[in-house]
Design an enzyme around this catalytic site. Structure first.
Site, short mmCIF file in Angstrom:
data_model
loop_
_atom_site.label_atom_id
_atom_site.label_comp_id
_atom_site.label_asym_id
_atom_site.label_seq_id
_atom_site.Cartn_x
_atom_site.Cartn_y
_atom_site.Cartn_z
N GLU A 50 0.86 -1.17 0.00
CA GLU A 50 0.00 0.00 0.00
C GLU A 50 0.90 1.23 0.00
O GLU A 50 1.48 1.58 1.02
CB GLU A 50 -0.93 0.02 1.21
CG GLU A 50 -1.95 1.15 1.14
CD GLU A 50 -2.87 1.22 2.33
OE1 GLU A 50 -3.94 1.82 2.22
OE2 GLU A 50 -2.52 0.67 3.40
N HIS A 88 -9.98 -0.14 0.81
CA HIS A 88 -10.89 0.49 1.78
C HIS A 88 -11.80 1.52 1.11
O HIS A 88 -11.64 2.73 1.26
CB HIS A 88 -10.17 1.07 2.99
CG HIS A 88 -8.92 1.85 2.75
ND1 HIS A 88 -8.84 2.91 1.87
CD2 HIS A 88 -7.69 1.75 3.31
CE1 HIS A 88 -7.62 3.42 1.89
NE2 HIS A 88 -6.91 2.73 2.77
N ALA A 126 -10.11 7.67 1.63
CA ALA A 126 -8.97 8.11 0.82
C ALA A 126 -9.29 8.14 -0.67
O ALA A 126 -8.49 7.74 -1.52
CB ALA A 126 -7.73 7.25 1.08
N ARG A 144 -23.06 14.84 -10.25
CA ARG A 144 -22.58 15.06 -11.61
C ARG A 144 -21.16 14.52 -11.82
O ARG A 144 -20.66 14.52 -12.94
CB ARG A 144 -22.61 16.55 -11.96
CG ARG A 144 -24.02 17.13 -12.06
CD ARG A 144 -24.01 18.52 -12.68
NE ARG A 144 -25.35 19.08 -12.66
CZ ARG A 144 -25.84 19.87 -11.70
NH1 ARG A 144 -25.06 20.18 -10.66
NH2 ARG A 144 -27.06 20.34 -11.76
N ASP A 165 -15.56 -0.45 11.56
CA ASP A 165 -15.18 -0.18 12.95
C ASP A 165 -16.01 0.92 13.58
O ASP A 165 -15.77 1.32 14.73
CB ASP A 165 -13.69 0.16 13.06
CG ASP A 165 -13.31 1.41 12.28
OD1 ASP A 165 -14.15 1.95 11.54
OD2 ASP A 165 -12.15 1.85 12.40
N GLY A 166 -16.99 1.46 12.83
CA GLY A 166 -17.79 2.55 13.35
C GLY A 166 -17.10 3.90 13.27
O GLY A 166 -17.67 4.91 13.67
N ASP A 211 -7.43 -3.28 8.24
CA ASP A 211 -6.50 -2.16 8.03
C ASP A 211 -5.83 -1.81 9.36
O ASP A 211 -5.55 -0.65 9.65
CB ASP A 211 -7.22 -0.94 7.45
CG ASP A 211 -6.25 0.13 6.93
OD1 ASP A 211 -5.07 -0.19 6.72
OD2 ASP A 211 -6.68 1.29 6.75
N GLY A 256 -5.24 4.04 9.86
CA GLY A 256 -5.55 2.63 10.03
C GLY A 256 -6.55 2.45 11.16
O GLY A 256 -7.24 3.38 11.58
#
Length: 391
Positions: free
Chosen positions: A126, A213, A217, A224, A245-246, A271, A307
């Site tokens: 990543e 995810h 990001a 539109r 995870d809320g 993550d 994370g």
């Protein structure tokens, strides 16, 4: 670990590919599931009141137990993998973060040895081939355009164990790198991107098959300018990662993703960084420091989530007690879907005869984790079950 030779689990609720079966029996012989069903026998382990599901598969995890896969230290990687195993993750793909190319290549060399030892299932890169505008908890000065030669350097450093590379396809070299990764059999994932809808479709046509995810990001949905999210959600060729995870996602957004893609295209991930399974404090994430407060990982300046502190048993429990998923959907997204994406569905991801005996035992009422078995051996909790006695 407690060694097993031939073990039978009796009386449990089993979540099988064909549905949920109450009070059934599962037999383990050596490393594999030998069979399902049959009469209870003396010496079977009594799992009445428990539910057995396949071991969890995490496509995207940076560390845990105070340790990080980005340290380049084998002992730390072993601790991180062990921490997540104790929380039900029987198959782990270790994720790196943005760093100097040579340093990330060194980390990959160390991690590849653990893949060869059977500890890890592969390596996920990543960064550093991501957007400055969406870099999150990645050091901006270390980001690089996804030049195919640089991408190939990291893939080669993994010695055949690179499973996935996250990149921003709108950057110079992005689409060419996606094509190269697809040709090499490495998953190309769209993430940390400022891509628009059309470019994301180009990336999918070039071979990208994962959304890193999703929602996080990347640009949000505008009526539109639908951006990458709509392109990734609507295409059946794409598996979308979600962090439940809320913190990363509102529950309604999770429901939207499931309503559009379905459990067969959703992989629930952690993550997680080094604080998973630990308390609050300061933890490294690659070259950055992360502050964890009340279980939420943030950059110290508050500019980005960094994370999570999740483990997959928590993800599983949240999906069933806070979310709207059924047992079958949760198991698909935590086990079957990521196993299929990794090309490992013939050996993991479901409770079937002949597959590896990777399984998680949870309480049937609370869904709290009780025990974990990997490759036919109890990693945690096996001593909790009494044996069935003869009448």
């Amino acid at each position: 670990m407690l060694a097993t030779d031939r073990t039978a689990l009796a009386g449990a609720r089993l979540v099988l590919p064909g549905g949920v079966v109450e009070g059934d029996r599962l037999t383990v012989d050596g490393e594999r599931i030998a069979g399902l069903g049959g009469d209870t026998e003396p010496g079977d382990l009594d799992l009445t009141g428990y539910t057995v599901v396949p071991g969890f598969v995490d496509l995207h995890v940076h560390g845990g137990g105070g340790a990080s896969y980005t340290s380049g230290i084998a002992e730390e990687a072993l601790l991180a993998a062990r921490t997540h195993l104790e929380h039900g993750t029987t198959t782990t793909v270790a994720s790196t973060v943005t760093g100097e190319i040579d340093e990330v290549a060194r980390q990959a060399h160390v991690l590849s040895e653990l893949v060869e030892d059977g500890v890890l299932a592969g390596i996920h890169f990543e960064g550093p081939f991501i957007s400055h505008n969406r870099c999150g908890a990645h050091r901006p000065d270390l980001l690089r355009d996804p030049d195919p030669a640089l991408v190939r350097k990291l893939v080669d450093a993994a010695r055949g164990h690179a499973r996935m590379v996250t990149l921003a396809p709108e950057l110079p070299g992005g689409l060419d790198s996606v094509r190269m990764l697809a040709d090499l059999g490495v998953i190309a994932a769209v993430g940390h991107t400022d891509s628009d809808y059309a470019t994301t479709l180009e990336a999918i046509d070039a071979g990208a098959t994962v959304a890193t995810h999703l929602f996080n990001a990347m640009p949000g949905i505008a009526h539109r300018a639908p951006g990458p999210i709509v392109a990734l959600l609507e295409d059946d060729r794409v598996t979308v990662e979600l962090i439940n995870d809320g913190v990363h996602l509102h529950p309604s957004v999770l429901d939207l993703a499931y309503g559009t893609a379905g459990a067969a295209r959703v992989a629930l991930i952690t993550d997680a960084m080094g604080a998973a399974g630990m308390g609050d404090g300061l933890y490294p994430l690659g070259p950055l420091q992360v502050e964890v407060e009340d279980g939420v990982a943030m950059l110290p300046d508050g500019s980005s989530i960094a994370g999570s502190t999740l483990t997959l048993d928590r993800v599983f429990r949240r999906a069933l007690t806070i979310g709207k998923l059924t047992l079958a959907q949760a198991v698909e997204s935590l086990s079957a879907t990521p196993a299929r994406l990794l090309g490992l569905a013939d050996s993991i991801g479901s409770l079937e005869a002949g597959k590896l005996a990777d399984l998680v035992v949870v309480d049937s009422g609370s869904y709290d984790l009780v025990a974990v078995m990997r490759h036919g051996r109890w990693a945690v909790g096996g001593e909790k079950f009494a044996t069935v006695k003869s009448a």
